[in-house]
Write a protein that holds these residues in place. Structure first.
Motif, PDB file in Angstrom:
ATOM      1  N   VAL A   3       1.337  -1.368  -0.028  1.00  0.00           N
ATOM      2  CA  VAL A   3       0.202  -0.172  -0.086  1.00  0.00           C
ATOM      3  C   VAL A   3       0.611   1.219   0.478  1.00  0.00           C
ATOM      4  O   VAL A   3       2.088   1.408   0.853  1.00  0.00           O
ATOM      5  CB  VAL A   3      -1.305   0.219   0.981  1.00  0.00           C
ATOM      6  N   LEU A   4       0.318   2.283  -1.475  1.00  0.00           N
ATOM      7  CA  LEU A   4       1.723   2.936  -1.239  1.00  0.00           C
ATOM      8  C   LEU A   4       0.306   4.152  -1.206  1.00  0.00           C
ATOM      9  O   LEU A   4      -0.264   3.981  -1.933  1.00  0.00           O
ATOM     10  CB  LEU A   4       2.154   3.031  -2.770  1.00  0.00           C
TER      11      LEU A   4
ATOM     12  N   ILE B   7       3.887  -6.988 -11.939  1.00  0.00           N
ATOM     13  CA  ILE B   7       3.040  -6.431 -10.614  1.00  0.00           C
ATOM     14  C   ILE B   7       1.527  -5.516 -10.940  1.00  0.00           C
ATOM     15  O   ILE B   7       2.103  -4.886 -12.471  1.00  0.00           O
ATOM     16  CB  ILE B   7       3.393  -5.340 -10.084  1.00  0.00           C
ATOM     17  N   GLU B   8       0.346  -5.995 -10.046  1.00  0.00           N
ATOM     18  CA  GLU B   8      -0.724  -5.264 -10.776  1.00  0.00           C
ATOM     19  C   GLU B   8      -1.305  -4.190  -9.317  1.00  0.00           C
ATOM     20  O   GLU B   8      -0.253  -4.028  -8.786  1.00  0.00           O
ATOM     21  CB  GLU B   8      -1.969  -6.723 -10.240  1.00  0.00           C
ATOM     22  N   VAL B   9      -1.626  -3.204 -10.203  1.00  0.00           N
ATOM     23  CA  VAL B   9      -1.474  -1.499  -9.661  1.00  0.00           C
ATOM     24  C   VAL B   9      -3.774  -0.969  -9.438  1.00  0.00           C
ATOM     25  O   VAL B   9      -4.124  -2.017 -10.802  1.00  0.00           O
ATOM     26  CB  VAL B   9      -1.082  -0.788 -10.637  1.00  0.00           C
ATOM     27  N   LEU B  10      -3.855  -0.956  -8.527  1.00  0.00           N
ATOM     28  CA  LEU B  10      -5.177  -0.230  -8.595  1.00  0.00           C
ATOM     29  C   LEU B  10      -4.782   0.882  -7.581  1.00  0.00           C
ATOM     30  O   LEU B  10      -4.661   0.773  -6.698  1.00  0.00           O
ATOM     31  CB  LEU B  10      -6.245  -1.335  -8.120  1.00  0.00           C
ATOM     32  N   ALA B  11      -5.550   1.488  -8.164  1.00  0.00           N
ATOM     33  CA  ALA B  11      -5.785   3.835  -7.032  1.00  0.00           C
ATOM     34  C   ALA B  11      -6.780   3.281  -6.853  1.00  0.00           C
ATOM     35  O   ALA B  11      -7.925   3.217  -7.213  1.00  0.00           O
ATOM     36  CB  ALA B  11      -5.148   4.568  -8.160  1.00  0.00           C
TER      37      ALA B  11
ATOM     38  N   GLU C 196       1.207   8.214 -13.584  1.00  0.00           N
ATOM     39  CA  GLU C 196       1.496   7.423 -14.300  1.00  0.00           C
ATOM     40  C   GLU C 196       2.727   7.045 -13.991  1.00  0.00           C
ATOM     41  O   GLU C 196       3.733   6.094 -14.620  1.00  0.00           O
ATOM     42  CB  GLU C 196       1.419   8.165 -15.395  1.00  0.00           C
ATOM     43  N   ARG C 197       4.205   8.138 -13.314  1.00  0.00           N
ATOM     44  CA  ARG C 197       5.514   7.655 -13.135  1.00  0.00           C
ATOM     45  C   ARG C 197       5.289   6.972 -12.370  1.00  0.00           C
ATOM     46  O   ARG C 197       6.543   5.893 -12.178  1.00  0.00           O
ATOM     47  CB  ARG C 197       5.809   9.185 -12.841  1.00  0.00           C
ATOM     48  N   CYS C 198       4.630   6.622 -11.055  1.00  0.00           N
ATOM     49  CA  CYS C 198       4.770   5.828 -10.191  1.00  0.00           C
ATOM     50  C   CYS C 198       4.275   4.224 -10.888  1.00  0.00           C
ATOM     51  O   CYS C 198       5.148   3.381 -10.100  1.00  0.00           O
ATOM     52  CB  CYS C 198       3.833   5.736  -9.035  1.00  0.00           C
ATOM     53  N   ILE C 199       3.839   4.546 -11.261  1.00  0.00           N
ATOM     54  CA  ILE C 199       2.691   3.127 -12.007  1.00  0.00           C
ATOM     55  C   ILE C 199       4.414   3.105 -12.711  1.00  0.00           C
ATOM     56  O   ILE C 199       4.751   1.404 -12.837  1.00  0.00           O
ATOM     57  CB  ILE C 199       2.051   2.629 -12.566  1.00  0.00           C
ATOM     58  N   GLY C 200       5.270   3.463 -13.482  1.00  0.00           N
ATOM     59  CA  GLY C 200       6.117   3.015 -14.751  1.00  0.00           C
ATOM     60  C   GLY C 200       7.530   2.626 -13.313  1.00  0.00           C
ATOM     61  O   GLY C 200       7.699   1.047 -13.974  1.00  0.00           O
TER      62      GLY C 200
ATOM     63  N   LEU D 125      -2.563   2.381  -4.602  1.00  0.00           N
ATOM     64  CA  LEU D 125      -2.292   3.529  -4.711  1.00  0.00           C
ATOM     65  C   LEU D 125      -3.266   4.010  -4.096  1.00  0.00           C
ATOM     66  O   LEU D 125      -4.535   4.380  -4.630  1.00  0.00           O
ATOM     67  CB  LEU D 125      -1.595   3.634  -6.160  1.00  0.00           C
ATOM     68  N   ASN D 126      -3.031   4.403  -2.753  1.00  0.00           N
ATOM     69  CA  ASN D 126      -4.005   5.032  -1.785  1.00  0.00           C
ATOM     70  C   ASN D 126      -4.405   6.520  -1.397  1.00  0.00           C
ATOM     71  O   ASN D 126      -3.023   7.704  -1.898  1.00  0.00           O
ATOM     72  CB  ASN D 126      -4.222   4.163  -0.513  1.00  0.00           C
ATOM     73  N   LYS D 127      -5.797   6.652  -0.728  1.00  0.00           N
ATOM     74  CA  LYS D 127      -5.614   8.326  -0.702  1.00  0.00           C
ATOM     75  C   LYS D 127      -5.511   9.151  -1.818  1.00  0.00           C
ATOM     76  O   LYS D 127      -5.075  10.428  -1.863  1.00  0.00           O
ATOM     77  CB  LYS D 127      -4.177   8.840  -0.045  1.00  0.00           C
ATOM     78  N   LEU D 128      -6.643   8.765  -3.112  1.00  0.00           N
ATOM     79  CA  LEU D 128      -6.329   9.503  -3.921  1.00  0.00           C
ATOM     80  C   LEU D 128      -6.556  10.644  -3.456  1.00  0.00           C
ATOM     81  O   LEU D 128      -7.000  11.479  -4.653  1.00  0.00           O
ATOM     82  CB  LEU D 128      -7.785   8.307  -5.304  1.00  0.00           C
ATOM     83  N   ASP D 129      -7.928  10.931  -2.792  1.00  0.00           N
ATOM     84  CA  ASP D 129      -9.043  12.534  -2.327  1.00  0.00           C
ATOM     85  C   ASP D 129      -7.689  13.116  -2.226  1.00  0.00           C
ATOM     86  O   ASP D 129      -8.463  14.514  -2.864  1.00  0.00           O
ATOM     87  CB  ASP D 129      -9.684  12.164  -1.278  1.00  0.00           C
TER      88      ASP D 129
END
Length: 279
Positions: free
Chosen positions: A196-197, A248-252, A235-239, A221-225
């Motif tokens: 969790v990031l 790695i799978e990614v969910l925001a 996108e940079r973080c996912i890259g 990827l937490n705290k999108l609010d």
């Protein structure tokens, strides 16, 4: 002494059952749990290479690291076999302190109540605050306090599973101590690591802590609010994450507002279903 990180692995970790208030030892030097020998072994030799790279000293330090990780991996193998025999999906939630693991767990437990049987192993250096928050949702939880240790290990999880006695076909959520370093090296016998990031931490964390993101199956990827208020490039973080771990799978999402949580719940249901089908 935990030679991988310098924290004190002095066997003084404790486990608290929130239902009874009973506290007992949960240290690494506890005897091998009673579940019996593993039926199949998943190789973890690469962890010893990671430990070797991580070491800054030679000779005895490296030998101690390898011995400690080998002992941990042996116990993790037993945990993994027991979980597989009972069709239990065990997820090791890892993050920096304050990334939102406990808030995410609280909301998940409340919104999936009755749909998926979930129990929780809470890991912290001290206090039972997080376990009490989890228990307030109606979920069964045990608290493991690691003292000066900065991570859970396989022996601690074995004691936690003994205390929880999770039913077959259920899910066990393991909230590890807030730390992006050592939990990457210590296999607990879990089905997968979920890192969790939060967007408040900086989008370069996958490059700064590559072992953790390489070990994880899923990045949340937490705290999108809060995204509009911080300098964070999704996108940079996912890259970066996929540079160190192409699979790695990614969910925001936002555990506070609920944005994106449906994707997390779908992933959780699918993973639990896959765990049952493969056994």
């Amino acid at each position: 002494m935990c030679t991988s990180c310098g924290c004190s692995g002095d066997g003084k970790a404790s486990l608290t059952d929130l239902d009874t208030g009973e506290t007992r030892s949960a240290g690494f030097d506890e005897h091998l749990n009673h579940r019996g020998s593993a039926h199949h072994e998943h190789g973890h030799a690469h962890r010893h290479d990671e430990a070797h790279d991580h070491a800054r000293e030679q000779g005895t330090t490296i030998m101690l690291e390898q011995a400690l990780l080998a002992k941990n991996d042996h116990l993790a193998m037993h945990n993994r076999a027991w979980l597989a025999d009972h069709n239990i999906l065990a997820l090791n939630l890892v993050s920096s302190p304050g990334a939102g693991k406990t808030t995410l767990l609280e909301r998940t437990l409340c919104e999936l109540a009755g749909a998926i049987p979930i129990s929780v192993v809470e890991g912290d250096q001290e206090s039972v605050f997080d376990a009490e928050r989890i228990r307030a949702t109606g979920c069964r939880a045990v608290q493991i306090n690691t003292g000066t240790g900065c991570h859970l290990d396989a022996a601690m999880l074995a004691r936690g599973l003994d205390e929880l006695a999770p039913p077959p076909g259920s899910v066990v959520m393991i909230e590890n101590v807030g730390n992006l370093v050592c939990p990457a090296l210590f296999d607990l016998g879990e089905s997968a690591k979920v890192v969790v990031l939060s967007v408040t931490e900086g989008d370069d964390k996958p490059m700064k802590y590559p072992h953790m993101f390489r070990a994880a199956r899923l990045m949340l990827l937490n705290k999108l609010d809060l995204l509009a208020h911080v300098d964070f490039d999704l996108e940079r973080c996912i890259g970066y994450a996929r540079r160190v771990n192409p699979q790695i799978e990614v969910l925001a999402l936002s555990a506070r507002t609920g944005e994106g949580l449906d994707g997390w719940y779908q992933w959780l249901r699918a993973s639990a279903s896959t765990q049952r089908r493969t056994q």
